[in-house]
Design a protein around this motif. Structure first.
Motif, mmCIF file in Angstrom:
data_model
loop_
_atom_site.group_PDB
_atom_site.id
_atom_site.type_symbol
_atom_site.label_atom_id
_atom_site.label_comp_id
_atom_site.label_asym_id
_atom_site.label_seq_id
_atom_site.Cartn_x
_atom_site.Cartn_y
_atom_site.Cartn_z
ATOM 1 N N UNK A 95 0.830 -1.218 0.000
ATOM 2 C CA UNK A 95 0.000 0.000 0.000
ATOM 3 C C UNK A 95 0.854 1.254 0.000
ATOM 4 N N UNK A 96 0.788 2.072 1.057
ATOM 5 C CA UNK A 96 1.439 3.381 1.043
ATOM 6 C C UNK A 96 2.950 3.308 0.840
ATOM 7 N N UNK A 97 3.589 2.245 1.328
ATOM 8 C CA UNK A 97 5.057 2.175 1.276
ATOM 9 C C UNK A 97 5.600 2.279 -0.156
ATOM 10 N N UNK A 98 5.172 1.432 -1.099
ATOM 11 C CA UNK A 98 5.725 1.574 -2.464
ATOM 12 C C UNK A 98 5.269 2.849 -3.156
ATOM 13 N N UNK A 99 4.077 3.374 -2.813
ATOM 14 C CA UNK A 99 3.609 4.607 -3.445
ATOM 15 C C UNK A 99 4.494 5.780 -3.027
ATOM 16 N N UNK A 100 4.801 5.849 -1.734
ATOM 17 C CA UNK A 100 5.676 6.920 -1.243
ATOM 18 C C UNK A 100 7.098 6.743 -1.769
ATOM 19 N N UNK A 385 -0.093 10.625 6.601
ATOM 20 C CA UNK A 385 0.435 9.788 5.518
ATOM 21 C C UNK A 385 -0.599 9.552 4.422
ATOM 22 N N UNK A 386 -1.895 9.559 4.752
ATOM 23 C CA UNK A 386 -2.899 9.514 3.687
ATOM 24 C C UNK A 386 -2.745 10.735 2.782
ATOM 25 N N UNK A 391 -0.854 13.279 -2.196
ATOM 26 C CA UNK A 391 0.032 14.280 -2.789
ATOM 27 C C UNK A 391 1.008 13.614 -3.749
ATOM 28 N N UNK A 392 1.491 12.426 -3.377
ATOM 29 C CA UNK A 392 2.368 11.673 -4.269
ATOM 30 C C UNK A 392 1.683 11.312 -5.574
ATOM 31 N N UNK A 393 0.378 11.023 -5.513
ATOM 32 C CA UNK A 393 -0.376 10.750 -6.736
ATOM 33 C C UNK A 393 -0.368 11.966 -7.666
ATOM 34 N N UNK A 394 -0.552 13.157 -7.076
ATOM 35 C CA UNK A 394 -0.529 14.397 -7.866
ATOM 36 C C UNK A 394 0.860 14.613 -8.471
ATOM 37 N N UNK A 395 1.889 14.412 -7.641
ATOM 38 C CA UNK A 395 3.267 14.618 -8.109
ATOM 39 C C UNK A 395 3.593 13.670 -9.261
ATOM 40 N N UNK A 414 -7.735 13.896 -5.922
ATOM 41 C CA UNK A 414 -6.579 13.855 -5.021
ATOM 42 C C UNK A 414 -6.216 15.225 -4.463
ATOM 43 N N UNK A 415 -6.434 16.301 -5.219
ATOM 44 C CA UNK A 415 -6.174 17.646 -4.684
ATOM 45 C C UNK A 415 -7.084 17.914 -3.496
ATOM 46 N N UNK A 416 -8.380 17.574 -3.644
ATOM 47 C CA UNK A 416 -9.339 17.790 -2.553
ATOM 48 C C UNK A 416 -8.974 16.958 -1.329
#
Length: 477
Positions: A95-100, A385-386, A391-395, A414-416
């Protein structure tokens, strides 16, 4: 001759590669209905039995309280849709680990892993066990608050029992989970059906002037969201099994939307059921909301409510321990924690050291903490972290344009979600500062010390400390 030999070697390699997936590739066995059930079963736990009182305390009226519950469901749905895009774009587990890791690099990813190990997962376990102990103790202290010593002792006993069960047998832990999940659905159905019957009989006086007395502030709204979102936590769990979904590009977003809408409907109906028999003042004075509901509606069978709520909360705690113990185990295996935590019991085939470690940390949390402070502590870390993940999705929309996106949500979502996460993290600190936020930040930042010692620079003396237990025989575990 050499070409023939080379061709044969390549054919052998292809043969090995073609045979490997049969034993290592996860099977796509989870359909749409199963995905919906996973979301509903994961989210509904202890939150709906403890959060109504805290949400109402911060909104001070029935109308805003129900609006907050609805808004939390919408926010959870939008956040889950963002994670659906991430899960189909980056198909690694964790989940969050590889996305970050993909968006920002190793340090934020490690800090998420560290915070999950020491803050998010154990505090969640502690909250659920404290909820269990409050509902178990409530019938024995009718009309007054159970002593904190009793509540904490029962919570510690629940942690000990659950960690023991999960350390002894994977099958036993799974069996306990199945039984208590059924009990959870029974008590939810009992409360909703009873409330709807009372509503049909004309018990609507508590909904008159439902916005009267509302005194909202920025801090109160954020704390109301903290408690409401605690009840919805688990909305991102389907991301852990993306590879096992049949037709994930269709079923993942559908399961998220349908599943969270069902949970939102259940939560709103349960709150309406509570208000059919209790005024806002009476609900705030109740020591255990569902127990008070049962006493007024189901007497002389009111004992059913605390019993099944206890089953529901202990089932949620068991599920949390079952999955989070594996997180500690993986962290130890990857060198992010002591190697001893990556050991598997030879006799039981369970990650016993990791589960015991997890239980110890959760027990430490229940000693000084109460449910409200721990919910704030948990929610602060989780939504930090959510927000960072969305924010990582936007980047990555700009930095990783080459990645395939089978599911692509409108960028406004994702911005919202990121802006809401920033609000949820900062608003309580600015308007109603509390020690738990400082402790949470200190715990997270302390992870940087371990990152540079054990992961980045890999100092020799630090590695010696980490690996000195590796030579021990673990057969006695």
């Amino acid at each position: 001759m050499e070409e023939t030999s080379l061709r044969k070697r390549r054919e052998d390699e292809k043969s090995v590669q073609s045979n490997e997936p049969k034993s290592t590739t996860l099977q796509k066995e989870v359909g749409l209905i199963s995905g919906i059930c996973i979301i509903v079963g994961t989210i509904i736990g202890s939150g709906i039995f403890i959060s109504p009182k805290s949400v109402l305390r911060n909104t001070e009226a029935v109308g805003p309280c129900l609006i907050i519950w609805t808004a939390c469901g919408i926010l959870a749905t939008l956040g889950a849709l963002c994670f659906a895009e991430l899960g189909t774009m980056i198909t690694k587990s964790g989940a969050e680990y590889p996305y970050l890791m993909e968006a920002f690099g190793p340090i934020p990813a490690y800090l998420f892993s560290w915070t999950s190990l020491f803050v998010i997962k154990p505090s969640s376990f502690a909250i659920i066990c404290l909820s269990f102990s409050e509902y178990v103790a409530a019938p024995f202290y009718s009309g007054c608050e159970p002593p904190q010593v009793v509540v904490k002792f029962l919570a510690a006993a629940a942690i000990l029992l659950i960690t023991t069960v999960n350390s002894l047998s994977v099958r036993l832990g799974s069996y306990v989970q199945n039984v208590f999940t059924a009990a959870k659905l029974v008590i939810v159905a009992i409360i909703i059906i009873s409330g709807l019957v009372l509503l049909a009989q004309g018990n609507t006086r508590n909904f008159e002037n439902s916005f009267e007395g509302t005194k909202l502030s920025v801090g109160a709204i954020s704390l109301a969201f903290y408690n409401g979102l605690w009840a919805y936590d688990g909305w991102n769990q389907l991301n852990y099994i993306t590879e096992e979904l049949r037709n994930p590009f269709r079923n993942l977003p559908l399961a998220i939307i349908i599943g969270i809408l069902l949970v939102t409907g259940c939560y709103i109906l349960m709150n309406i059921s509570y208000f059919t028999v209790m005024t806002a003042t009476e609900l705030l004075q109740s020591q255990a909301v569902a127990v008070t509901f049962g006493d007024r509606v189901l007497y002389p069978a009111s004992w059913v409510v605390p019993l099944f709520v206890a089953f529901s909360t202990i089932g949620a705690a068991n599920g949390t321990c079952f999955t989070s113990g594996r997180l500690v185990y993986v962290a130890g295996r990857e060198g992010h924690m002591l190697k001893v935590l990556s050991y598997i019991s030879v006799k039981r085939l369970t990650p016993a050291p990791a589960i015991i470690f997890y239980g110890i940390v959760a027990t430490i949390y229940i000693i000084p903490g109460d449910i409200n402070s721990l919910v704030n502590y948990f929610s602060f870390a989780a939504w930090l972290f959510y927000g960072l993940t969305t924010l990582g999705l936007i980047v990555m929309r700009f930095t990783r344009k080459e990645l395939e996106r089978p599911i692509k949500v409108p960028i406004v979502i994702p911005i919202f979600v990121t802006l809401v996460a920033v609000f949820l993290v900062l608003a309580p600190i600015v308007t109603e500062p509390a020690w738990e936020y400082l402790y949470c930040v200190l715990f997270m930042l302390s992870g940087l010390i371990f990152y540079f010692l054990f992961v980045h620079y890999k100092f020799g003396w630090a590695q010696t400390i980490s690996s000195k237990y590796q030579q021990r025989d673990c057969s006695a575990v």
